[in-house]
Structures are given as structure tokens and as C-alpha cells.
Design an enzyme around this catalytic site. Sequence first.
Site, PDB file in Angstrom:
ATOM      1  N   GLY A  86       2.299  -2.930  -5.153  1.00 42.76           N
ATOM      2  CA  GLY A  86       1.219  -3.258  -4.223  1.00 42.76           C
ATOM      3  C   GLY A  86      -0.029  -2.427  -4.470  1.00 42.76           C
ATOM      4  N   ARG A 150       4.561  -7.138  -9.826  1.00 44.25           N
ATOM      5  CA  ARG A 150       5.838  -6.546  -9.419  1.00 44.25           C
ATOM      6  C   ARG A 150       6.976  -6.817 -10.402  1.00 44.25           C
ATOM      7  NH1 ARG A 150       5.758  -3.998  -4.674  1.00 44.25           N
ATOM      8  NH2 ARG A 150       4.264  -4.664  -3.087  1.00 44.25           N
ATOM      9  N   ASP A 180       7.970   4.052  -5.419  1.00 44.65           N
ATOM     10  CA  ASP A 180       9.308   4.557  -5.753  1.00 44.65           C
ATOM     11  C   ASP A 180      10.037   3.631  -6.724  1.00 44.65           C
ATOM     12  OD1 ASP A 180       9.224   2.779  -3.600  1.00 44.65           O
ATOM     13  OD2 ASP A 180      11.070   3.498  -2.722  1.00 44.65           O
ATOM     14  N   ASP A 181       9.963   2.319  -6.494  1.00 39.20           N
ATOM     15  CA  ASP A 181      10.663   1.389  -7.384  1.00 39.20           C
ATOM     16  C   ASP A 181      10.045   1.390  -8.780  1.00 39.20           C
ATOM     17  OD1 ASP A 181      12.546   0.509  -5.550  1.00 39.20           O
ATOM     18  OD2 ASP A 181      11.233  -1.048  -4.748  1.00 39.20           O
ATOM     19  N   LYS A 207       1.945   6.277  -6.317  1.00 40.63           N
ATOM     20  CA  LYS A 207       1.060   5.365  -5.575  1.00 40.63           C
ATOM     21  C   LYS A 207       1.833   4.658  -4.483  1.00 40.63           C
ATOM     22  CE  LYS A 207       1.773   1.517  -5.838  1.00 40.63           C
ATOM     23  NZ  LYS A 207       2.250   0.153  -6.010  1.00 40.63           N
ATOM     24  N   THR A 208       1.343   4.523  -3.337  1.00 33.84           N
ATOM     25  CA  THR A 208       1.774   3.555  -2.329  1.00 33.84           C
ATOM     26  C   THR A 208       1.128   3.910  -0.983  1.00 33.84           C
ATOM     27  OG1 THR A 208       3.526   2.495  -1.066  1.00 33.84           O
ATOM     28  CG2 THR A 208       4.055   4.687  -1.830  1.00 33.84           C
ATOM     29  N   ASP A 210       2.321   3.161   1.648  1.00 33.57           N
ATOM     30  CA  ASP A 210       3.425   3.381   2.595  1.00 33.57           C
ATOM     31  C   ASP A 210       3.701   4.858   2.851  1.00 33.57           C
ATOM     32  OD1 ASP A 210       3.529   0.687   2.376  1.00 33.57           O
ATOM     33  OD2 ASP A 210       5.605   0.550   1.690  1.00 33.57           O
ATOM     34  N   LYS A 247      -6.879  -7.111  30.131  1.00 29.32           N
ATOM     35  CA  LYS A 247      -6.042  -8.263  30.481  1.00 29.32           C
ATOM     36  C   LYS A 247      -5.003  -8.633  29.419  1.00 29.32           C
ATOM     37  CE  LYS A 247      -9.555 -11.579  28.967  1.00 29.32           C
ATOM     38  NZ  LYS A 247     -10.351 -12.718  29.261  1.00 29.32           N
ATOM     39  N   TYR A 248      -5.009  -7.939  28.284  1.00 26.24           N
ATOM     40  CA  TYR A 248      -4.055  -8.321  27.240  1.00 26.24           C
ATOM     41  C   TYR A 248      -3.162  -7.157  26.832  1.00 26.24           C
ATOM     42  CZ  TYR A 248      -7.144 -12.308  26.318  1.00 26.24           C
ATOM     43  OH  TYR A 248      -7.902 -13.431  26.426  1.00 26.24           O
ATOM     44  N   MET A 255       1.586  -2.448   8.160  1.00 29.32           N
ATOM     45  CA  MET A 255       2.328  -2.421   6.904  1.00 29.32           C
ATOM     46  C   MET A 255       3.073  -1.108   6.703  1.00 29.32           C
ATOM     47  SD  MET A 255       0.712  -3.916   3.457  1.00 29.32           S
ATOM     48  CE  MET A 255       1.071  -5.641   3.115  1.00 29.32           C
ATOM     49  N   GLY A 256       3.950  -1.152   5.753  1.00 31.97           N
ATOM     50  CA  GLY A 256       4.799  -0.009   5.442  1.00 31.97           C
ATOM     51  C   GLY A 256       6.197  -0.580   5.356  1.00 31.97           C
ATOM     52  N   GLU A 316       6.181  -2.467  10.107  1.00 28.97           N
ATOM     53  CA  GLU A 316       6.723  -3.735   9.586  1.00 28.97           C
ATOM     54  C   GLU A 316       8.185  -3.602   9.159  1.00 28.97           C
ATOM     55  OE1 GLU A 316       4.662  -5.359   6.172  1.00 28.97           O
ATOM     56  OE2 GLU A 316       5.303  -3.725   4.885  1.00 28.97           O
ATOM     57  N   TYR A 430      -2.692  -6.231   4.449  1.00 31.24           N
ATOM     58  CA  TYR A 430      -3.490  -6.402   3.238  1.00 31.24           C
ATOM     59  C   TYR A 430      -4.926  -5.880   3.433  1.00 31.24           C
ATOM     60  CZ  TYR A 430       0.632  -8.915   1.925  1.00 31.24           C
ATOM     61  OH  TYR A 430       1.938  -9.198   1.638  1.00 31.24           O
ATOM     62  N   GLU A 431      -5.358  -5.795   4.700  1.00 31.50           N
ATOM     63  CA  GLU A 431      -6.713  -5.300   5.006  1.00 31.50           C
ATOM     64  C   GLU A 431      -6.926  -3.871   4.508  1.00 31.50           C
ATOM     65  OE1 GLU A 431      -4.606  -6.663   7.048  1.00 31.50           O
ATOM     66  OE2 GLU A 431      -5.564  -8.184   8.276  1.00 31.50           O
TER      67      GLU A 431
HETATM   68  P1  FBP Z   1       4.208  -0.637  -2.964  1.00 32.24           P
HETATM   69  O1  FBP Z   1       5.416   0.061  -2.434  1.00 32.24           O
HETATM   70  O2  FBP Z   1       4.434  -1.365  -4.211  1.00 32.24           O
HETATM   71  O3  FBP Z   1       3.040   0.292  -3.043  1.00 32.24           O
HETATM   72  O4  FBP Z   1       3.752  -1.752  -1.913  1.00 32.24           O
HETATM   73  C1  FBP Z   1       3.680  -1.486  -0.578  1.00 32.24           C
HETATM   74  C2  FBP Z   1       3.350  -2.692   0.254  1.00 32.24           C
HETATM   75  O5  FBP Z   1       1.973  -2.734   0.550  1.00 32.24           O
HETATM   76  C3  FBP Z   1       4.178  -2.695   1.527  1.00 32.24           C
HETATM   77  O6  FBP Z   1       3.560  -1.964   2.546  1.00 32.24           O
HETATM   78  C4  FBP Z   1       4.317  -4.158   1.811  1.00 32.24           C
HETATM   79  O7  FBP Z   1       5.476  -4.470   2.560  1.00 32.24           O
HETATM   80  C5  FBP Z   1       4.408  -4.775   0.448  1.00 32.24           C
HETATM   81  O8  FBP Z   1       3.685  -3.906  -0.406  1.00 32.24           O
HETATM   82  C6  FBP Z   1       3.850  -6.150   0.361  1.00 32.24           C
HETATM   83  O9  FBP Z   1       4.151  -6.670  -0.884  1.00 32.24           O
HETATM   84  P2  FBP Z   1       3.313  -7.803  -1.621  1.00 32.24           P
HETATM   85  O10 FBP Z   1       2.103  -7.135  -2.183  1.00 32.24           O
HETATM   86  O11 FBP Z   1       4.213  -8.228  -2.718  1.00 32.24           O
HETATM   87  O12 FBP Z   1       2.983  -8.851  -0.638  1.00 32.24           O
END
Ligand code: FBP
Length: 558
Positions: A86, A150, A180-181, A207-208, A210, A247-248, A255-256, A316, A430-431
Site C-alpha cells: 500500500g 502487491r 511486514d509482508d 513502510k506502512t 499502519d 444531532k448525529y 485504516m490500519g 478497520e 485511501y485519503e
Molecule cells: P501496507 O501494509 O502494504 O502498507 O498497506 C496498508 C494498507 O493501507 C492497510 O491499511 C489497508 O487495509 C490496505 O493497505 C489496503 O490495501 P489495498 O491497497 O490493497 O486496497
Amino acid sequence: MADKCQVSELHAERLKFKPVLPNVLKKGVASVKPVFGKATKSIADYDTVKSIFSHTYGMPVVSFQSGSNNAVSKKTVNIGVVLSGGQAPGGHNVIYGLFEGLKSANRKNKLFGFLGGPSGILDNKTMEINDKVINDYKNTGGFDMIQSGRTKIETPEQFAQAKATLLKNKMDALVFIGGDDSNTNAGLLAEYLKKENVPVNVIGVPKTIDGDLKNEHIEASFGFDTATKIYAELVGNICRDVNSARKYWHFIRLMGRSASHITLEVGFKTQPNMVLIGEEVLAKKMTLSDIINQITEVIVKRSEMKKNFGMILIPEGLIEFIPEMKELISALNDALAEHEDHILTLKEIEEKRDFILSKLPSKLSKLMQSLPLDIACQLMLDRDPHGNVQVSLIETEKLLIEMVSEKLKELKKAGKFNGKFSSISHFFGYEGRCGMPSNFDANYTFALGYNAAALVLNGLSGYLSSVKNLTAKSQDWKCGGVPLTMMMNIERRKGKEKPVIQKALVKLEDRPFKEFAKQRDKWAINDCYMFPGPIQFFGPASVTDITTKTLQYEQKKK
Ligand code: FBP
């Protein structure tokens, strides 16, 4: 930036930003010497990890110190770089730092990007990274310079293909920028190349967004700082709206994929009424209905104070932490992997669900049937190439809203709730991944890349670039490398036992969670919302150069 002729005003200013290198790297890679520590061990499963990594297991931690090291300038090298997984803010600056580090040793050194992630290695798609490319992309967000992907290099044929590409391009080393992966994959490639006597070294960069690739030597993964600042701006803005409209109830999933670090950090920055932490749910063995009860309790309490509004942050990865759901997902992973071929022949999602239901133990089959169809189907979506459930596609916030509404209806009937419940759901993911890197991430990624050049030019392989002391000024950061095997253990993936870098989850005994636990009751009832506003690139250091609260708590700077 071939097809882009205009840049925004801020973009133009950011291109002028000069990252500040740690002092030890300032004079160039030929002025740093590696100092080696003691032999290392994997974090667990020593014998199995050692048997898989017989050529790269046990290497020492490396730290860099100032000193003359002219040998690194003698040879001209070709280095490949790949972005994997990601997006995370700062990826371009890793490449910028790597480029500058390589050139500091020898102007003739060359850097090539593999296009589209690891598949670019398999398909031999490369692009030379020169001054022009660097000048177009430095300090910008995104991975668009060479893109990411990926694809996992895992079969013997793919390893052979990677070797062929690296040899064909006369590469001396490959820098793998990933989570990590991806770094597990980098470790496997380093091991394979050593075993095959191929003189190509592999270095990883953490990198991540998360934030779950961290340990004693990797204090933070890059991108976490910027992404959490972006989410905190959005959440803070909604806090203001909540407090204005009154009211909401806003249910915001952040993400994470696994760990709840992002949610915790955004919680610190905005102080919403509730922050769910997946790791706590697991530790307390909470069921879905326990979580619903916890949320409704706060809603009812606030309604008694005439506050029919509020904010809840949801990581998430929550769904995978609820023990019963975790069990279901793990059984689904195995069933989906085992019956992959048959499932591919089924067209309708309901057909697939019914087939899978028949393969699950009856307790789990019942649980799956009790879930709304949408959620059950989302749980069956394809796993990523590393075997992960794509939690970014599972709308947990909607599931919680649905169940909370039902519960409140029951309470209303019983005369235990007299308030109103109007909800709005959001997902911020994604933002945050391609935002312009904060000053912290711009400096950190530049240092990580430059440091990776130092590792590569010193002939090291199977290491992750490590830059530490991150709550200090960037001049005082410490540089070195940590062996990838040192972070590994054995876990079950796609139905099989595999070596993987262990994810760093939120630890309930560590300071960040404890600080949160001290404050959360106050946040639930009082409106303690904070409004961090947008990332600041210029102005007082108190707003431009701050690191995350998580790091500050971890390093006792707060
Ligand atoms: P990485 O661990 O590869 O950095 O990705 C993190 C992440 O942004 C997560 O937070 C999210 O669940 C996932 O990628 C979304 O994956 P994709 O980019 O394939 O939609």
C-alpha cells in the site's frame, strides 16, 4: 512527471524543501563506517526460522559511525528499487535519499526503479531514476514515480525469474520498500540469492501507514505520521460539526489492516467520545454483542444529558480481533484456500456463501448466517497475495450502526432509552495514504533511503534500514541496519505455516494505551474534542516538526 505540466502552489514550494540528514550521514556514505553488534536470533521459532534462512540467519545489528570508508566509492554499482504494498507518504523521498546516498559515494552509481511493484521485477520493467525524475518528485506524496503492487515473489519459478532479471540488468543490490509482508519477501529473496551464490544484495525499508512494523530498532514505519495527521484533520473537522449540529452520531472507521495504532493516534489528536481498540477487544475476549453493549451504554448516558450526538472511532481491523470473528475468518481462510478451484466455478456470491457455509464447523456456520448478507459476502472476498483478509472492504462501521440501532430499539421498548439516534458512517483510508509527507516523514524517509544506500554500499544483505531516536531533531537521529530474520516468527498463512515478520500490535501494557485508558471516560461524557487542523509545512516548529503522540508517549517525551 512527463504527462503533468502544472503543479499546485504548495507542490512548487515543497519541491524546494531540503530534508535534513542525520549528522552521521551528512558527509556522504564514504564517511560512515559500519559497527557490528552481536549475533541475533529470531523473535521466536528459532530452529524453524534458522532452517529456512540458513544463509542469512543470526547476522548482527549494524550501526553507522563517522569515519573514512573510501572503499565504498571504488566500484560503480547498479541498484534497483521497488515499492511494494500500500502507498504511504514519503515513498518518493526514500528513493530521493537512496539516489543522493549512492551519488555521494560515486557519481557513476546508477539507480533503477522496478515498475508497478514486485511484478516489475518478474516482468523486467525498469526505469532509470536520474536527476530530472528526482527533481520532479522530491517531497511529494504518492508512489506514482514508479508505482507499487502487491505481487508476492513466492514460487520457485518466481524466485528464478527475479534472479534472471537482476542478473540481466547487472544489478548489485535491490532495495525493497515495504511493510511486514513485503519485507518478509525481501528477506526470502536475500536468502535465496545468497544460497544461489548470486552477488545481489537485498535491503528493506520500513513502510506502512499502519505503524505496525516497529520494534526496538524500527521506532516507526514511514507514512504513519502523515497519514494520522491527515485523518486527524478530517476527524477533527467532524468533531466540530458534531459539536455544532448536535444531532448525529458519527461512526468513523479508520485504516490500519490489523493493528489499531492509527485509531489510537487519531484518538489522541481529536479526543472523540469513543475509540475502539482491537487489541483490547481481543485481550478481554469481547464478543460482538459486548461491543454493541459498550457503545449503547455511552449513547444512552449521553442522551440522558440531552446529548444525542457523538463520535466513535473504529479500527478497520476490529473485526479480526473479536475472538468469534477471528475464529470464523481463520476457518474461512482455510476453507477458501482449500476449495479455491471449486469456488472459482461458482458464479453467484450467494452460491459461494452457501458452499462455504457447508464447509464450516456448525458453530461458525451459524455465526456467519447471523451476519448481514453484505458483511458475510465481504468476509469472503479474495485474500491479498499474502493471504490477508481485505479489511478495508469490510464495512464494520455499518455493521455496528445496524446492531446498535437494533439494541437501542429494544432499550426504547423497555423504557431504558428516551433519546434519538441518527447515525452517519465514514471510512477514512485511501485519503491518507498519498498525502504530501509531513516535515517529519519527508526527513525520515530521506534518511531511511540514504541509510539504505550506506547498507547497500557496505555489501550488506537481508537488513532493514533503521533510523532511530526519532523524537529528537533529525540531525541527532541514529542510523544502521537490523537483520530481517531477527523480526521473524512462524505464523499460519493461507492454511500453511510460514516465516513472517511479526506485526507490532498495540500493547495494552505500554504507555500509549495506558494514557488513553486514563482519559477515555472523560472523553465519553464531556465534549473534549480537539481540532488539529491541516498539516503545517511552514511556520513555528511547535506545529511543523512535531512527531506522533504515540512516539512521544513511547519515548517518554510527554
Ligand atoms: P501496507 O501494509 O502494504 O502498507 O498497506 C496498508 C494498507 O493501507 C492497510 O491499511 C489497508 O487495509 C490496505 O493497505 C489496503 O490495501 P489495498 O491497497 O490493497 O486496497
